[in-house]
Design a protein around this motif. Structure first.
Motif, PDB file in Angstrom:
ATOM      1  N   ILE A 145     -44.080  -9.499   3.285  1.00 42.69           N
ATOM      2  CA  ILE A 145     -42.918 -10.035   4.003  1.00 42.69           C
ATOM      3  C   ILE A 145     -42.322  -8.971   4.922  1.00 42.69           C
ATOM      4  CG2 ILE A 145     -40.570 -10.930   3.702  1.00 42.69           C
ATOM      5  CD1 ILE A 145     -41.524 -12.254   1.132  1.00 42.69           C
ATOM      6  N   GLU A 146     -42.410  -7.697   4.537  1.00 48.73           N
ATOM      7  CA  GLU A 146     -41.880  -6.624   5.374  1.00 48.73           C
ATOM      8  C   GLU A 146     -42.575  -6.527   6.723  1.00 48.73           C
ATOM      9  OE1 GLU A 146     -40.064  -3.106   2.631  1.00 48.73           O
ATOM     10  OE2 GLU A 146     -42.235  -3.310   2.629  1.00 48.73           O
ATOM     11  N   GLY A 147     -43.824  -7.017   6.803  1.00 48.67           N
ATOM     12  CA  GLY A 147     -44.478  -7.091   8.107  1.00 48.67           C
ATOM     13  C   GLY A 147     -45.482  -6.009   8.423  1.00 48.67           C
ATOM     14  N   HIS A 148     -45.982  -5.267   7.446  1.00 48.95           N
ATOM     15  CA  HIS A 148     -46.962  -4.211   7.709  1.00 48.95           C
ATOM     16  C   HIS A 148     -48.294  -4.835   8.142  1.00 48.95           C
ATOM     17  CE1 HIS A 148     -44.079  -1.505   5.957  1.00 48.95           C
ATOM     18  NE2 HIS A 148     -44.038  -2.242   4.868  1.00 48.95           N
ATOM     19  N   VAL A 149     -48.986  -4.166   9.064  1.00 49.51           N
ATOM     20  CA  VAL A 149     -50.164  -4.775   9.698  1.00 49.51           C
ATOM     21  C   VAL A 149     -51.492  -4.241   9.170  1.00 49.51           C
ATOM     22  CG1 VAL A 149     -48.902  -5.286  11.807  1.00 49.51           C
ATOM     23  CG2 VAL A 149     -50.130  -3.112  11.607  1.00 49.51           C
ATOM     24  N   ALA A 150     -51.459  -3.290   8.244  1.00 46.40           N
ATOM     25  CA  ALA A 150     -52.693  -2.750   7.670  1.00 46.40           C
ATOM     26  C   ALA A 150     -52.702  -2.981   6.168  1.00 46.40           C
ATOM     27  CB  ALA A 150     -52.829  -1.256   7.972  1.00 46.40           C
ATOM     28  N   VAL A 151     -53.845  -3.368   5.636  1.00 50.89           N
ATOM     29  CA  VAL A 151     -53.967  -3.590   4.195  1.00 50.89           C
ATOM     30  C   VAL A 151     -53.690  -2.298   3.441  1.00 50.89           C
ATOM     31  CG1 VAL A 151     -55.534  -4.279   2.342  1.00 50.89           C
ATOM     32  CG2 VAL A 151     -55.620  -5.464   4.539  1.00 50.89           C
ATOM     33  N   SER A 152     -54.170  -1.160   3.976  1.00 54.75           N
ATOM     34  CA  SER A 152     -53.933   0.117   3.315  1.00 54.75           C
ATOM     35  C   SER A 152     -52.440   0.427   3.249  1.00 54.75           C
ATOM     36  CB  SER A 152     -54.668   1.241   4.058  1.00 54.75           C
ATOM     37  OG  SER A 152     -54.228   1.330   5.405  1.00 54.75           O
ATOM     38  N   VAL A 153     -51.697   0.124   4.326  1.00 57.54           N
ATOM     39  CA  VAL A 153     -50.251   0.363   4.321  1.00 57.54           C
ATOM     40  C   VAL A 153     -49.565  -0.589   3.349  1.00 57.54           C
ATOM     41  CG1 VAL A 153     -48.148   0.356   5.723  1.00 57.54           C
ATOM     42  CG2 VAL A 153     -50.282   1.227   6.681  1.00 57.54           C
ATOM     43  N   LEU A 154     -50.016  -1.842   3.302  1.00 63.43           N
ATOM     44  CA  LEU A 154     -49.464  -2.794   2.330  1.00 63.43           C
ATOM     45  C   LEU A 154     -49.625  -2.266   0.913  1.00 63.43           C
ATOM     46  CD1 LEU A 154     -50.696  -6.237   3.733  1.00 63.43           C
ATOM     47  CD2 LEU A 154     -48.334  -5.492   3.527  1.00 63.43           C
ATOM     48  N   GLU A 155     -50.800  -1.723   0.618  1.00 61.94           N
ATOM     49  CA  GLU A 155     -51.043  -1.209  -0.728  1.00 61.94           C
ATOM     50  C   GLU A 155     -50.232   0.061  -0.990  1.00 61.94           C
ATOM     51  OE1 GLU A 155     -55.222  -0.868  -1.459  1.00 61.94           O
ATOM     52  OE2 GLU A 155     -55.472  -3.046  -1.604  1.00 61.94           O
ATOM     53  N   GLN A 156     -50.066   0.913   0.024  1.00 64.09           N
ATOM     54  CA  GLN A 156     -49.238   2.112  -0.156  1.00 64.09           C
ATOM     55  C   GLN A 156     -47.781   1.742  -0.402  1.00 64.09           C
ATOM     56  OE1 GLN A 156     -49.877   4.718   3.248  1.00 64.09           O
ATOM     57  NE2 GLN A 156     -52.075   4.399   3.103  1.00 64.09           N
ATOM     58  N   LYS A 157     -47.256   0.770   0.355  1.00 63.40           N
ATOM     59  CA  LYS A 157     -45.866   0.354   0.184  1.00 63.40           C
ATOM     60  C   LYS A 157     -45.667  -0.329  -1.167  1.00 63.40           C
ATOM     61  CE  LYS A 157     -44.452   1.773   4.193  1.00 63.40           C
ATOM     62  NZ  LYS A 157     -43.508   2.908   4.311  1.00 63.40           N
ATOM     63  N   THR A 158     -46.655  -1.126  -1.585  1.00 63.64           N
ATOM     64  CA  THR A 158     -46.574  -1.757  -2.900  1.00 63.64           C
ATOM     65  C   THR A 158     -46.618  -0.710  -3.997  1.00 63.64           C
ATOM     66  OG1 THR A 158     -47.674  -3.744  -2.039  1.00 63.64           O
ATOM     67  CG2 THR A 158     -47.639  -3.457  -4.428  1.00 63.64           C
ATOM     68  N   TYR A 190     -67.117  -1.080  -7.659  1.00 58.98           N
ATOM     69  CA  TYR A 190     -66.115  -1.276  -6.604  1.00 58.98           C
ATOM     70  C   TYR A 190     -66.743  -1.265  -5.216  1.00 58.98           C
ATOM     71  CZ  TYR A 190     -62.589  -0.245 -10.184  1.00 58.98           C
ATOM     72  OH  TYR A 190     -61.804  -0.258 -11.301  1.00 58.98           O
ATOM     73  N   ASN A 191     -66.223  -2.151  -4.371  1.00 54.81           N
ATOM     74  CA  ASN A 191     -66.639  -2.197  -2.976  1.00 54.81           C
ATOM     75  C   ASN A 191     -65.374  -2.131  -2.128  1.00 54.81           C
ATOM     76  OD1 ASN A 191     -68.439  -2.514  -0.756  1.00 54.81           O
ATOM     77  ND2 ASN A 191     -67.880  -4.660  -0.630  1.00 54.81           N
ATOM     78  N   GLN A 192     -65.038  -0.924  -1.681  1.00 55.46           N
ATOM     79  CA  GLN A 192     -63.788  -0.739  -0.950  1.00 55.46           C
ATOM     80  C   GLN A 192     -63.810  -1.527   0.356  1.00 55.46           C
ATOM     81  OE1 GLN A 192     -61.912   0.984  -2.924  1.00 55.46           O
ATOM     82  NE2 GLN A 192     -60.057   0.698  -1.702  1.00 55.46           N
ATOM     83  N   LYS A 193     -62.765  -2.322   0.594  1.00 48.93           N
ATOM     84  CA  LYS A 193     -62.733  -3.193   1.767  1.00 48.93           C
ATOM     85  C   LYS A 193     -62.443  -2.436   3.052  1.00 48.93           C
ATOM     86  CE  LYS A 193     -61.234  -7.257  -0.844  1.00 48.93           C
ATOM     87  NZ  LYS A 193     -60.166  -8.278  -1.027  1.00 48.93           N
ATOM     88  N   TYR A 194     -61.821  -1.290   2.957  1.00 50.43           N
ATOM     89  CA  TYR A 194     -61.426  -0.541   4.145  1.00 50.43           C
ATOM     90  C   TYR A 194     -61.507   0.946   3.846  1.00 50.43           C
ATOM     91  CZ  TYR A 194     -57.108   0.080   1.514  1.00 50.43           C
ATOM     92  OH  TYR A 194     -56.207   0.398   0.537  1.00 50.43           O
ATOM     93  N   GLU A 195     -61.331   1.768   4.865  1.00 53.11           N
ATOM     94  CA  GLU A 195     -61.308   3.213   4.711  1.00 53.11           C
ATOM     95  C   GLU A 195     -60.082   3.744   5.439  1.00 53.11           C
ATOM     96  OE1 GLU A 195     -61.867   6.675   3.358  1.00 53.11           O
ATOM     97  OE2 GLU A 195     -63.422   5.204   2.878  1.00 53.11           O
ATOM     98  N   SER A 196     -59.170   4.413   4.707  1.00 52.88           N
ATOM     99  CA  SER A 196     -57.924   4.902   5.296  1.00 52.88           C
ATOM    100  C   SER A 196     -57.893   6.418   5.422  1.00 52.88           C
ATOM    101  CB  SER A 196     -56.728   4.445   4.453  1.00 52.88           C
ATOM    102  OG  SER A 196     -56.701   5.121   3.202  1.00 52.88           O
ATOM    103  N   ALA A 197     -59.037   7.089   5.166  1.00 49.00           N
ATOM    104  CA  ALA A 197     -59.105   8.557   5.196  1.00 49.00           C
ATOM    105  C   ALA A 197     -58.112   9.178   4.224  1.00 49.00           C
ATOM    106  CB  ALA A 197     -58.872   9.082   6.614  1.00 49.00           C
ATOM    107  N   ALA A 198     -58.006   8.577   3.031  1.00 51.12           N
ATOM    108  CA  ALA A 198     -57.153   9.090   1.944  1.00 51.12           C
ATOM    109  C   ALA A 198     -55.696   9.222   2.370  1.00 51.12           C
ATOM    110  CB  ALA A 198     -57.679  10.419   1.419  1.00 51.12           C
ATOM    111  N   ALA A 199     -55.188   8.213   3.105  1.00 48.95           N
ATOM    112  CA  ALA A 199     -53.803   8.261   3.584  1.00 48.95           C
ATOM    113  C   ALA A 199     -52.792   8.223   2.449  1.00 48.95           C
ATOM    114  CB  ALA A 199     -53.558   7.078   4.536  1.00 48.95           C
ATOM    115  N   PHE A 200     -53.233   7.864   1.236  1.00 44.62           N
ATOM    116  CA  PHE A 200     -52.312   7.794   0.100  1.00 44.62           C
ATOM    117  C   PHE A 200     -52.021   9.174  -0.502  1.00 44.62           C
ATOM    118  CE2 PHE A 200     -56.656   6.952  -1.373  1.00 44.62           C
ATOM    119  CZ  PHE A 200     -56.828   7.976  -2.288  1.00 44.62           C
TER     120      PHE A 200
END
Length: 692
Positions: free
Chosen positions: A411-424, A573-583
Motif C-alpha cells: 500500500i505504501e507504493g514501493h516499486v521493487a519486490v526487494s524494497v517491499l521485502e526490506q520494508k516488510t 530456493y529459486n531467488q526471483k530477483y537479485e538486489s546485490a545484497a541491498a539488505f
C-alpha cells in the motif's frame, strides 16, 4: 518463571521435534515421488530429471527400494558444505550468498563470547549469592543465579545497469507521455539516451491474457490425451466447468474458445495502445552506457524537484508492476496512513504478548491470583506451561504478521519486490523489538514482580527491574528452541510445499507446464527470516554479559540454520530477483543498535549494583560504537545506494566499446516490457514501434 527443569522439558520436546523433522526429511527426500520438491532448483536449471527405477517396477517409480540410501541420514550436511561461495553466487545469486554469511557472522561473534562466558562469567555469577538472600520478596530460580542479577552490589551486462526509472512525468497537452519522455531525454541527454519503455495500465488486457493461457493449457492437455489414445477423441460438456450442457469435442471446443478470445485480446490491445489514459506517468529510460545511466539516476533533472524524478531501475524480475502507476502526491499520504496503522498494530499485539507472559510467569501469576494455585502448582502442568507453551503461543501469534505487513508495504507504493521485502522486514523487526523483546520484558516484569512492587517502597523499584530483566532469559531460551531449533528443522522438511505439490499434482496438474508451476519454489523468505535473525543477534548481544547461559542456545541456532539454509539455497530456493545484497546495510545497522541497547542495559544493571566506579567508564562504549557506525555508514553505505561514475566508466571501457552491440540493444529495449505483453505473439513488435 521457567526453572532448569522446565527448560529441560522444553529442550527435550524441541530436540525430539527437530529430530522427527530431520528423520522425516531424510526419508522423504530420497523418494522418487518427492524429488521435485527437495531438489527443485536443479529441475529449474534443467540439470536434473525425474529419477527412474525401471528395475523396481511400478512401485519403484514412487518409493525408493534401495536400502543403502536409508543409511545416509545426515549426508545432506557435508553435501551442503561442498559448494564454495563463488559457486553459490553463480548458482543462487549474491543475495543468497550474503544471507548465508550472516549466519557465519553470528557463529564468529557468539562462539568466542560463549567460551569467555563459560570460563569467566558463569563462575563469577554463580558465586555471587545475592539472590539467595532476596527470595522472600523476588521470584528467582537457578537460572537467575547464573546471571548478573546474582552479583553483589558495589561485470556482466545487466539491463538494470543501463536503465533508470523515471516517475512523475509532466503532462503536455500537445504530446503523449511517450513523446514527452522521448523529447525530454533527447534534449537533455543527447549523447547517451537510447530508448524508453512506457508503463501501461492494462488490467482488463492482463485478465484476457491469463484466460488465454489457461485455455491454451486445456487445449494442450486434451491434445496430449488424444496423442496417447488416437482412437478416442476427448470430449466435454459446454456448461460451467464441463459439468452440464451439450457434449462436444474438447479439442475443437478449446480451439474455438482461443480463436474467439484472440479477437477480444486484439481489440483490447489496440485500445490500450491508443488510449492516452492507459499510459502512466512513469517510464523506464535506457542509455547507451552505464556512465550515462549513472549520471541520470543520481542527478536532479528539473528545476521543479517534484517532476522528472529518477531512480536506478530495479532489475526486470524485481519490479512490482502494480505500484508503478501510483501518483507521486499520494505516496506521502499512503506512507503516513501506514505509519499510523503500524503504530496501532504494534500496540494491539501487546494484548497477546501479555497473555503469553502470564503463562511464562506462573509464580507471579499464582501469587496475584491465588485461586489458580492448585492447578498451576502441579509439577507436570507447570513444566509444560513454562517450558514449552509460552514460546509456542508467541510463535502462533506471529504467524500471520508477515503477510499483514507485506500488504501494508504494498500500500505504501514501493516499486521493487526487494524494497517491499526490506520494508516488510523492517516493520517486522520493529514489531519484534517492541513486542517480543521489550514487551516481553515489560509485561513479564509486571507479572513476575507484582508482589514486590506492591509491598515495597518506590526506591526499590529500579532494583527489582534491574534484577528481573536478566530473569527473562528463561522465556527467550524457550522461544529460541521453538522458533530457532524446531522451526529451522521444519524449514528443511518443507511439509507445506510438499503437501501442496502432491495435492496440485493429484487434482490440477495436466501438462508439463502445470507440473513446473506446481513445484515452483520461493526464494529465501527475507521479510520473515531477516527480522528473526536480527532478533537473535539482539538477544545474544544483550544477554551475553547479563545471562550468558543463553549463548549456547543461540550458537546451536546459528550453526543449525547455516547448514539448513545452505542446503536449501543450493537445492531448493529459486531467488526471483537479485538486489546485490541491498539488505545488508539494514542488518548491519540493527546489529549496531543491538550493541548500543546492550551497553545501555548493562549500565542500568550495574547502577543497581552500586558500581559507581565502573558505570561511568561504560558511557564510552556507546560513544565508541556509534562512532564506528558513523564511519561504516560514510565509508561503505554509499556503495549500496549509488553507482560511482568512476566504476561505471571503468565497466564501460572494459566492454571495449562505447556502443552497445545489436543483440544486447534489442534485449535492453524489451527488458522492461510488462510480462503480460510477452505472452501474446506480435504484441512486442507493436509496442516497440510505438515507443520509438
Amino acid at each position: 518463571m521457567a526453572t532448569l527443569g522446565d527448560i529441560g522439558m522444553s529442550a527435550l520436546i524441541n530436540i525430539l521435534g527437530a529430530f522427527a523433522f530431520l528423520l522425516a526429511f531424510a526419508l522423504l527426500r530420497i523418494q522418487p515421488l518427492n524429488d521435485r520438491v527437495y531438489f527443485t532448483k536443479w529441475y529449474i536449471e534443467g540439470q536434473r530429471s525425474s529419477p527412474s527405477r525401471r528395475g523396481d517396477g511400478l512401485v519403484g517409480r514412487f518409493v525408493n527400494l534401495n536400502y543403502r540410501t536409508y543409511l545416509t541420514f545426515l549426508n545432506w550436511m557435508p553435501q551442503a558444505l561442498q559448494m564454495k561461495e563463488p559457486q553459490i553466487i553463480e548458482h543462487a545469486g549474491l543475495d543468497s550468498a550474503v544471507f548465508l554469511r550472516i549466519y557465519r557472522l553470528g557463529l564468529k561473534i557468539f562462539g568466542p563470547i560463549a567460551i569467555v562466558a563459560a570460563i569467566v562469567l558463569f563462575p563469577v555469577n554463580a558465586s555471587g549469592g545475592t539472590l539467595f538472600f532476596l527470595q522472600h520478596d523476588l521470584v528467582v530460580n537457578n537460572i537467575d543465579k547464573l546471571s548478573i542479577s546474582n552479583i553483589h552490589p558495589k561485470s556482466n551486462k545487466h539491463p538494470a545497469q543501463f536503465t533508470v526509472l523515471v516517475r512523475n512525468v509532466p503532462r503536455d497537452p500537445n504530446r503523449s507521455i511517450s513523446e514527452t519522455v522521448d523529447n525530454f531525454f533527447q534534449r537533455n541527454h543527447p549523447d547517451y539516451y537510447l530508448c524508453h519503455q512506457s508503463v501501461y495500465k492494462a488490467k482488463k488486457f492482463a485478465k484476457l491474457v491469463k484466460k488465454r493461457i489457461k485455455l491454451q493449457n486445456q487445449l494442450n492437455y486434451n491434445q496430449l490425451k488424444f496423442e496417447r489414445n488416437p482412437k478416442k477423441r476427448p470430449t466435454r460438456k459446454k456448461g460451467f466447468l464441463g459439468l452440464w450442457g451439450e457434449r462436444v469435442d474438447s479439442i475443437d471446443y478449446f480451439e474455438q474458445q482461443i480463436k474467439d478470445l484472440d479477437e477480444q485480446v486484439k481489440i483490447e490491445r489496440e485500445k490500450v495502445m491508443k488510449d492516452p489514459k492507459a499510459v502512466t506517468r512513469a517510464a523506464f529510460v535506457s542509455f547507451k552506457t552505464r556512465w550515462g545511466a549513472a549520471v541520470c539516476a543520481q542527478t536532479q533533472q528539473s528545476k521543479n524537484p517534484t517532476l522528472w524524478l529518477t531512480y536506478w531501475a530495479p532489475e526486470p524480475r524485481d519490479i512490482y508492476w502494480k505500484n508503478l502507476g501510483i501518483p507521486f502526491v499520494s505516496l506521502s499520504i499512503r506512507k503516513l496512513i501506514i505509519s499510523v496503522a503500524m503504530f496501532g498494530l504494534i500496540f494491539f499485539y501487546f494484548i497477546p504478548v501479555a497473555f503469553v507472559q502470564s503463562l511464562a510467569n506462573i509464580e507471579g501469576l499464582s501469587k496475584a491470583l491465588p485461586f489458580l494455585r492448585p492447578i498451576l502448582d502441579r509439577k507436570l502442568v507447570k513444566s509444560f506451561l513454562q517450558g514449552f507453551v509460552p514460546g509456542l503461543a508467541l510463535k502462533i501469534f506471529l504467524l500471520l504478521l508477515p503477510s499483514i505487513l507485506m500488504v501494508m508495504s504494498k500500500i505504501e507504493g514501493h516499486v521493487a519486490v526487494s524494497v517491499l521485502e526490506q520494508k516488510t522486514a523492517a516493520k517486522y523487526y520493529y514489531f519484534m523489538l517492541v513486542n517480543v523483546f521489550l514487551g516481553s520484558i515489560a509485561t513479564g516484569t509486571a507479572f513476575q514482580q507484582l508482589n514486590a512492587f506492591l509491598h515495597q517502597s518506590a526506591t526499590e523499584i529500579p532494583r527489582n527491574i534491574g534484577v528481573s530483566i536478566p530473569m527473562k532469559a528463561s522465556f527467550f531460551i524457550t522461544y529460541i528452541m521453538i522458533d530457532g531449533w524446531a522451526g529451522i528443522a521444519g524449514e528443511i522438511l518443507r511439509l507445506k510445499p510438499l503437501a501442496f505439490f502432491h495435492l496440485k499434482r493429484m487434482f490440477l496438474v495436466k501438462t508439463e507446464r502445470d507440473l513446473e508451476k506446481a513445484m515452483r519454489p520461493k526464494g529465501v523468505d527475507f521479510p520473515e527470516t531477516l527480522p528473526s535473525l536480527q532478533l537473535y543477534f539482539l538477544l545474544g548481544i544483550v544477554y551475553m554479559a547479563v545471562t550468558p547461559i543463553l549463548l549456547p542456545f543461540i550458537l546451536v541456532f546459528f550453526a543449525f540454520a547455516y547448514f539448513v539454509y545452505r542446503h536449501q539455497v543450493i537445492n531448493v530456493y529459486n531467488q526471483k530477483y537479485e538486489s546485490a545484497a541491498a539488505f545488508w546495510p539494514h542488518v548491519h545497522n540493527r546489529i549496531i543498535a543491538s550493541l548500543v541497547v546492550s551497553q545501555l542495559l548493562l549500565m542500568g544493571l550495574l547502577s543497581t549494583k552500586k558500581a559507581t566506579n565502573s558505570t561511568p567508564l561504560l558511557v564510552v562504549l556507546p560513544i565508541l560504537t556509534l562512532t564506528f557506525h558513523k564511519y561504516c555508514k560514510h565509508r561503505f553505505e554509499p556503495a549500496f545506494r549509488n553507482d560511482p561514475l568512476e566504476e561505471s566508466m571503468s565497466k564501460d571501457l572494459e566492454d571495449g566499446a562505447t556502443e552497445l552491440d545489436g543483440e544486447f540493444k534489442s534485449q535492453l529495449m524489451d527488458a522492461y516490457l510488462h510480462p503480460i505483453f510477452h505472452n501474446i505473439e506480435g504484441v512486442e513488435d507493436e509496442i516497440r514501434i510505438e515507443k520509438n
